[in-house]
Design a protein around this motif. Structure first.
Motif, PDB file in Angstrom:
ATOM      1  N   GLU A 565      45.380  61.744  58.540  1.00  0.00           N
ATOM      2  CA  GLU A 565      44.216  61.269  59.285  1.00  0.00           C
ATOM      3  C   GLU A 565      42.985  61.985  58.760  1.00  0.00           C
ATOM      4  O   GLU A 565      43.067  63.069  58.172  1.00  0.00           O
ATOM      5  N   GLU A 566      41.828  61.408  58.984  1.00  0.00           N
ATOM      6  CA  GLU A 566      40.571  62.011  58.573  1.00  0.00           C
ATOM      7  C   GLU A 566      40.221  63.166  59.512  1.00  0.00           C
ATOM      8  O   GLU A 566      40.718  63.243  60.643  1.00  0.00           O
ATOM      9  N   GLN A 567      39.364  64.062  59.036  1.00  0.00           N
ATOM     10  CA  GLN A 567      38.965  65.203  59.851  1.00  0.00           C
ATOM     11  C   GLN A 567      38.298  64.722  61.133  1.00  0.00           C
ATOM     12  O   GLN A 567      37.444  63.834  61.100  1.00  0.00           O
ATOM     13  N   GLN A 568      38.712  65.362  62.239  1.00  0.00           N
ATOM     14  CA  GLN A 568      38.144  65.028  63.550  1.00  0.00           C
ATOM     15  C   GLN A 568      37.449  66.269  64.108  1.00  0.00           C
ATOM     16  O   GLN A 568      38.035  67.361  64.128  1.00  0.00           O
ATOM     17  N   ILE A 569      36.235  66.083  64.545  1.00  0.00           N
ATOM     18  CA  ILE A 569      35.374  67.203  64.933  1.00  0.00           C
ATOM     19  C   ILE A 569      35.310  67.299  66.454  1.00  0.00           C
ATOM     20  O   ILE A 569      35.132  66.289  67.153  1.00  0.00           O
ATOM     21  N   VAL A 573      30.235  75.155  72.859  1.00  0.00           N
ATOM     22  CA  VAL A 573      28.947  75.837  72.902  1.00  0.00           C
ATOM     23  C   VAL A 573      28.885  76.704  74.150  1.00  0.00           C
ATOM     24  O   VAL A 573      29.682  76.546  75.088  1.00  0.00           O
ATOM     25  N   GLY A 574      27.944  77.608  74.156  1.00  0.00           N
ATOM     26  CA  GLY A 574      27.749  78.460  75.320  1.00  0.00           C
ATOM     27  C   GLY A 574      28.298  79.850  75.106  1.00  0.00           C
ATOM     28  O   GLY A 574      28.216  80.430  74.013  1.00  0.00           O
ATOM     29  N   GLU A 581      30.969  73.672  65.758  1.00  0.00           N
ATOM     30  CA  GLU A 581      31.889  72.559  65.564  1.00  0.00           C
ATOM     31  C   GLU A 581      33.173  73.063  64.924  1.00  0.00           C
ATOM     32  O   GLU A 581      33.156  73.951  64.045  1.00  0.00           O
ATOM     33  N   TYR A 582      34.291  72.455  65.328  1.00  0.00           N
ATOM     34  CA  TYR A 582      35.607  72.825  64.804  1.00  0.00           C
ATOM     35  C   TYR A 582      36.368  71.545  64.482  1.00  0.00           C
ATOM     36  O   TYR A 582      36.213  70.513  65.166  1.00  0.00           O
TER      37      TYR A 582
END
Length: 758
Positions: A565-569, A573-574, A581-582
């Motif tokens: 599968e393609e990279q999913q982001i 935050v906080g 982003e990971y």
């Protein structure tokens, strides 16, 4: 006077001395007079000396008298142009003339109830006025009358201008001369008479050394009576330049019953002109008769009107004179249209008892005289072609062709259409033909047989030749899955699977080259066989592996590599150590895993207020419980686009809704639900107290519960919102109250009746 006379005599003598012969006094210019006046004054000559010298130089007593006359005019200043008294040459209309008023025109007639009468439109056209042009030269047939103004100019060595008006008696007067008659004369006739009179004052007019010009100045108005079948009959004040057409336009033109062909102009009870408006309408020509004061225009009733309908260029109602025929009526209608059937024209005529139908051929048009009320109908030619055949389909030039000497058979038609195309289906061709009863029949041909090429054609035959592609379903193949441009493609002979992959842009990244399937239709009638045949196939990056030829309607499926599968982001935050982003590492990565990868929580993080968003929508989540035990419900699996926000501690509480003072209250661990309500001023009269609820910072909610009248309010927490909803009270309408009251009264009446019976 005496001194000026001496000066002029001195001029004559001076010019005579230079010319050695007497000088014609009429040729002496005003400029020469002014030049020698000064010299005569300087020499101091007396009148007697200059006059004697003039006689000695050959001047007669008559010429000396002419000099005295000229000096008289010079003395009064009439030899120079007086700009205040000379006209600027612009002709104006004296007095007010009649103006046209708008008409409400009814087109209903006794011949055709809604058909336009030819010629009436010009009298309703706002762009036409027919007003006489006063700037044009005076018409040669214009006759003078009382109130006309004449401009008379004498030019040459002397100049004189007169503006005179014709008196009510028809005379004019110039200078001290006696009045003389000009009324009833044209401009040219009046000029001759004026010149004869002015010769008494201007000797130069006798030998034409002075010029005379007479023009018409301001134009008088006249009164004309317009009677008969006219829209607005009456007496009209018009310009003396007006014609019968001007008068007819101002009065609205003839009525629906009025004549356009025999309009009479009467002068002193005598007919002076009969106006035919068709002459103007059809050729633009018009006899330009000028009206005179007291003229009468009479519009009689039209004696013969006919209606033309159908295939003529102007289908209208026309008026004909006694000697005019059907051919004239058609000419007035602009002649036949392009589709007119001229061999037979139908005329409906009233006989006094009933209608009569007359049918005429084209050769009878010139001699057939129409009657009043005749209705002429010109039909159209038939909507078919007398010698047309058509070929459709697999020929190079399909279309219609003329059935003639060079085209008689099926073979001739195919030949003139440039022959059959390569894909023509020759074994079955359809010839569609109308039989004797005009029913359509089908004749089947086989162009593989030479005899069918010789079948003769008839009018309106249609030859239909199909191609092979028209006789089968549109053939295509389809490719799906891990391909750059999946979709449906046109089938081509000898196309292989690798060819289709190539045409679709190649394999996508992640395609499983060794796991391709081709789904093929099964063309067998055995019910026990498979409906679709599945064919496995392997390929390579260079597409030069094994070849498999495709068939029409094959479907190719290219699978993806397992776990590809393609990279999913996702984003966090906080209050974490490494916000940002990971990329999701595996299909089972959870919220707790994301917090761990971000370095854990910072000191001061308010984990109870963490907010988790999926597809940009808030998901109610207790992150504190999730982090305390990764196996607990709520530790959601991450998906593309998920985000987690962990705030700092929130030291306030929102109070909203039906409270007296909606506000934000500082968080106090000692406060209960009711304390925050008190800080907001308490409930309003519309508050739905039992339904008050709280919304915590992480999106979770809790409501008020009650048991046996004892209310259990939600627990308080940092950052929460207390919401008091509105209580909606139902109010009965007046009709509902009346209905309920009536029902109660009815019930009470029934109860009373039952009690009495018992």
């Amino acid at each position: 006077m005496q001194s000026r006379f001496l000066f002029v005599l001195f001029i004559m003598l001076s010019l005579t001395a230079l010319a050695q012969s007497p000088v014609d006094i009429e040729n002496v210019t005003d400029a020469q007079v002014e030049q020698f006046l000064k010299e005569a004054e300087e020499r101091g000559l007396t009148e007697q000396e200059i006059e004697a010298a003039a006689r000695l130089n050959g001047y007669s007593a008559q010429e000396i008298a002419m000099i005295r006359e000229r000096i008289e005019r010079l003395k009064s200043g009439e030899n120079t142009l007086n700009k205040e008294t000379v006209s600027d040459g612009k002709r104006e209309q004296l007095g007010e003339v009649a103006k046209r008023t708008d008409l409400q025109v009814d087109d209903k007639t006794e011949v055709g109830k809604k058909t336009e009468i030819y010629g009436r439109s010009i009298f309703r056209n706002q762009n036409l006025t027919f007003e006489p042009n006063l700037r044009l030269p005076t018409p040669p047939n214009y006759t003078l009358g009382p109130d006309d103004e004449l401009m008379i100019d004498i030019t040459g060595y002397a100049f004189q201008h007169y503006d005179v008006k014709v008196s009510p008696e028809g005379t004019i007067q110039l200078e001290s001369l006696s009045p003389f008659q000009v009324s009833g004369l044209t401009i040219e006739q009046a000029k001759v008479k004026i010149k004869d009179r002015l010769k008494l004052l201007f000797g130069g007019l006798r030998n034409n050394s002075l010029g005379l010009d007479v023009t018409l100045g301001d134009v008088r108005s006249i009164q004309v009576n317009i009677l008969g079948e006219i829209e607005k009959p009456g007496t009209y004040t018009l310009s003396a330049f007006s014609t019968p057409l001007n008068a007819l336009y101002l009065s609205g033109g003839p009525t629906v019953n009025g004549s356009f062909r025999t309009i009479k102009v009467l002068r002193q009870n005598q007919l002076v002109q009969e106006v035919d408006l068709y002459q103007l309408l059809n050729s633009g020509q018009y006899t330009n008769l000028l009206l005179k004061d007291g003229d009468v225009i009479f519009v009689p009733v039209a004696e013969r009107k006919v209606e033309l309908e159908g295939e003529v260029k102007r289908a209208m109602i026309y008026e004909l004179k006694a000697e005019e025929s059907l051919a004239d009526a058609i000419q007035y209608a602009g002649n036949f249209s392009e589709q007119a059937y001229t061999n037979s024209v139908k005329i409906t005529r009233y006989t006094g008892k009933e209608k009569k139908l007359v049918t005429l051929g084209e050769e009878q048009f010139d001699d057939f005289l129409l009657k009043n009320g005749d209705h002429i109908f010109i039909g159209a030619v038939l909507d078919r072609v007398e010698n047309q055949v058509e070929v459709l389909g697999a020929v190079f030039r399909p279309g219609t062709y003329a059935l003639e000497e060079e085209l008689k058979t099926v073979g001739d038609l195919i030949k003139i259409a440039e022959g059959l195309k390569e894909d023509a289906f020759k074994t079955r061709v359809i010839l569609r033909r109308e039989n004797d009863h005009l029913d359509t029949e089908i004749i089947t041909l086989n162009l593989m047989n030479s005899t069918d090429w010789e079948i003769p054609l008839k009018r309106e035959d249609i030859l239909i030749i199909k191609s092979y592609s028209e006789l089968r379903e549109v053939r295509s193949v389809e490719i799906k899955g891990a391909i750059v441009e999946p979709g449906e493609y046109e089938f081509q002979e000898n196309m292989s699977v690798n060819d289709l992959i190539f045409m679709a842009g190649g394999l996508a990244d992640g395609a499983e080259k060794g796991n391709i399937e081709i789904a093929r239709r099964v063309k067998e009638g055995d019910l026990s066989s498979k409906n679709v045949e599945i064919i496995p196939f392997d390929t390579s990056d260079d597409l030069i592996s094994m070849e498999l030829t495709l068939r029409p309607f094959d479907q190719v499926y290219v699978r993806e590599i397992a776990n590809y599968e393609e990279q999913q982001i996702v984003k966090i935050v906080g209050q974490v150590k490494y916000p940002g982003e990971y990329v999701i590492q595996n299909r089972g990565e959870t919220i707790a895993d994301l917090v761990s990868r971000a370095g854990g929580l910072l000191k001061g993080a308010y984990v109870e207020g963490a907010k988790f968003y999926k597809e940009e929508k808030l998901v109610a989540l207790d992150l504190k419980n999730v982090l305390s035990s990764a196996n607990k419900i709520g530790n959601l699996v991450l998906q593309e686009g998920d985000s987690l926000f962990i705030p700092k501690k929130m030291d306030y509480v929102f109070v909203k809704g039906q409270v007296l003072n909606p506000t934000i209250v500082a968080y106090d661990p000692a406060f209960e639900f009711k304390d925050y309500i008190a800080q907001a001023g308490g409930y309003t009269d519309s508050a739905y107290v039992r339904k008050a609820y709280v919304r915590y910072a992480n999106g979770l909610t809790d409501r008020t519960r009650s048991f046996l009248g004892i209310k259990d309010r939600p627990e308080t927490a940092r950052g929460m919102e207390i919401v008091v909803p509105t209580r909606t009270k139902y109010r009965w309408t007046a009709a509902e109250r009346i209905a309920v009251s009536s029902a109660m009264v009815s019930i009470a009446t029934i109860m009373v009746t039952i009690v009495r019976i018992l």
